[in-house]
Design a protein around this motif. Sequence first.
Motif, PDB file in Angstrom:
ATOM      1  N   PHE A 169       0.866  -1.176   0.000  1.00 55.05           N
ATOM      2  CA  PHE A 169       0.000   0.000   0.000  1.00 55.05           C
ATOM      3  C   PHE A 169       0.906   1.231   0.000  1.00 55.05           C
ATOM      4  O   PHE A 169       1.649   1.467   0.960  1.00 55.05           O
ATOM      5  CB  PHE A 169      -0.905   0.003   1.236  1.00 55.05           C
ATOM      6  N   LEU A 181      -8.595   1.153   6.311  1.00 55.72           N
ATOM      7  CA  LEU A 181      -8.177   0.079   5.414  1.00 55.72           C
ATOM      8  C   LEU A 181      -8.650  -1.255   5.982  1.00 55.72           C
ATOM      9  O   LEU A 181      -8.364  -1.582   7.134  1.00 55.72           O
ATOM     10  CB  LEU A 181      -6.651   0.088   5.268  1.00 55.72           C
ATOM     11  N   GLU A 197       2.391   4.108   4.134  1.00 55.37           N
ATOM     12  CA  GLU A 197       2.935   2.960   3.414  1.00 55.37           C
ATOM     13  C   GLU A 197       2.800   1.723   4.291  1.00 55.37           C
ATOM     14  O   GLU A 197       2.981   1.791   5.510  1.00 55.37           O
ATOM     15  CB  GLU A 197       4.406   3.171   3.043  1.00 55.37           C
ATOM     16  N   ASN A 235       0.260  -3.757  -5.948  1.00 54.20           N
ATOM     17  CA  ASN A 235       0.225  -2.480  -5.235  1.00 54.20           C
ATOM     18  C   ASN A 235      -1.197  -1.933  -5.211  1.00 54.20           C
ATOM     19  O   ASN A 235      -1.938  -2.057  -6.194  1.00 54.20           O
ATOM     20  CB  ASN A 235       1.146  -1.453  -5.906  1.00 54.20           C
ATOM     21  N   ILE A 236      -1.547  -1.316  -4.104  1.00 58.50           N
ATOM     22  CA  ILE A 236      -2.829  -0.632  -3.967  1.00 58.50           C
ATOM     23  C   ILE A 236      -2.549   0.799  -3.522  1.00 58.50           C
ATOM     24  O   ILE A 236      -1.826   1.024  -2.547  1.00 58.50           O
ATOM     25  CB  ILE A 236      -3.750  -1.337  -2.950  1.00 58.50           C
ATOM     26  N   SER A 237      -3.102   1.754  -4.246  1.00 63.52           N
ATOM     27  CA  SER A 237      -2.940   3.167  -3.900  1.00 63.52           C
ATOM     28  C   SER A 237      -4.280   3.866  -4.096  1.00 63.52           C
ATOM     29  O   SER A 237      -5.239   3.278  -4.603  1.00 63.52           O
ATOM     30  CB  SER A 237      -1.861   3.820  -4.769  1.00 63.52           C
TER      31      SER A 237
END
Length: 452
Positions: A169, A181, A197, A235-237
Motif C-alpha cells: 500500500f 483500510l 505505506e 500495489n494498492i494506492s
Amino acid sequence: MKMRKNIFLFLIMFFFVTFKVGYSQNKTRVLVLPLDTTEIGSEYHKTQIENIRNLEFNSLYNFIRLLPFAEIPSELDIRTAESANIDEIASKFDADIVIYGKLNFSGNTETPQAELLLKIRSAKKQKDIFVKKYKSAIDLDIFDAMDRIVNDTISAAFKIIPRFAVVNFNGFKILGDSYSLYANNKIISKITNSDFELSMKILAGQKYNFMIIRDRDKSIVVNRSFTLKEHEVTNISYTATGTLKINPVAGKEAGEKYNILLDGERVKEGDEISNLTSHDEHTIIVSSLLNKIIYKKSFNIKDGEFKTITPDVSGKKLYFRFYALGSSFGGAGIDLALSPKFFIGLDGGYALATHTNINVSVSVVSVYIDTGYYFLGNKNKDFNISAAIGGGVYFALPADRWHFISSTQNLSPVTRLYIQAGWKLFYLRSGLVADFISDINYGPYLSLGIKL
C-alpha cells in the motif's frame, strides 16, 4: 426406471453441493495466546520482554485473522482471558486450534538471547500437535525468527505448505480526510496522510478482499478482490479527487467573451471537470481576449466533493479616489459599482477662500453624491469614458466669517455634470458646476486624479 434414475442423480448432486458448501463455509477456529513469560528472571528488562512477547503475538494474530478459512476471537477478548488450563480456554472460545507457548531470556542482560517455545494444540484431541523451540538475538534477526514461526504455524495448524505473496500500500495522494483500510472485512489500519505505506504478506492461492473506506461519509473508495500467485507482488494506492462545475460567468456584458483557464488548461462555462486531485491547489482564471486577468481564484477540493464556482468579472465593488484642482483644491471620494457600467459616487473637497482687501480667509468644504454610466468600456477596462450627474452642498468654516467672502448663505446647494476619461489608475475629469444661490451661478472645472 427413468424416474428412479433422476431421483438418484438429484440425491448425488444434493449431497455433492451440500458437502462443497459446508466445506467452504466451515472455518477453522483459531485461538492465539500471548507467550507465557513467568519463567524469565527479574534481571531482564521488562520492556524487552513485552516487546518480544507482543511481536510474536501480533505476527501470528494479524496474519491468521485475515486468512479466508480461519476465524479468530478479538484481541481484547484474548488478552483478558484468565485461565491456567489451555483446554479450559479452548473450550471457552470454542476453538479448534490453540497456539501458545513460553518466552525465556538467556545470556547478557543488556543483549540477551530470546528463547521461544511454540506449541500448537488440537482442542478436539486435547494434545499438542506441534512443538518447536526458536532462539534468536534481540536484533534484526528476531524478525527472521518470526517469519519462521508464522511459516511453521500455517503448515502445522492448517496442513498446507505456506506460499506467500505481497500486497504493498503506497502512492497515496490525500488531504484533509481519514480512511480505514480493511482486509477481508477486518480493520487493518487508518490512513490519514499521503505518506502512508504498508507492506502486507498474504497467503498465495487464497482470495483476499481489500477495501478503503472514507471515514467522513463511509463511502467505499477502493474495493479490490484478487488471488495472487506465490512471490507475486501487487500495489494498492488511492488518489482523492473531486468534481468541479464552472457556472456561467457573472457580471459580464452582453456579447462579451472571455478565456477561462483551469490550472492552465482551457475550459468553458458549464463544464464539469472530474478527477481534480484533493491534495493539490487549483486555480481558475478568467481573462479578456487581450489576456488581461479579470478574475482569479485558488481553491482546494475535498475527496468526493461536487464543487461549483461562479466566476465574477464585475471586479471590485468599491474604489477610492483622490483628486486635485477642479472646483476644490483637493479632495477624496469613493465609487460604488452597481454593475460594470453603472456607479454611484460620494466625495468631499476642500478649498480656501480669501478676501484680499480685508485679509479674511475661510475653509470651504464641499460634499457631492453622483451617479454615472460608462458609455465607452466599463470600470474593468484599461481605458474608459464615463459621464455623471450629481448634487451636493458646500459650507464655510468658520461659518461666522463667510459673510466677509460672499453675500449668499453659508450652506449652499450645488449640482454638477462631468465627463471623465480613465486610463488604468488615472483619470481626467471635465465638468460644469452650477450654484443658483451664489453670485456666480455656474462655472467649468477640470480635475486630475487617481482611482485605487
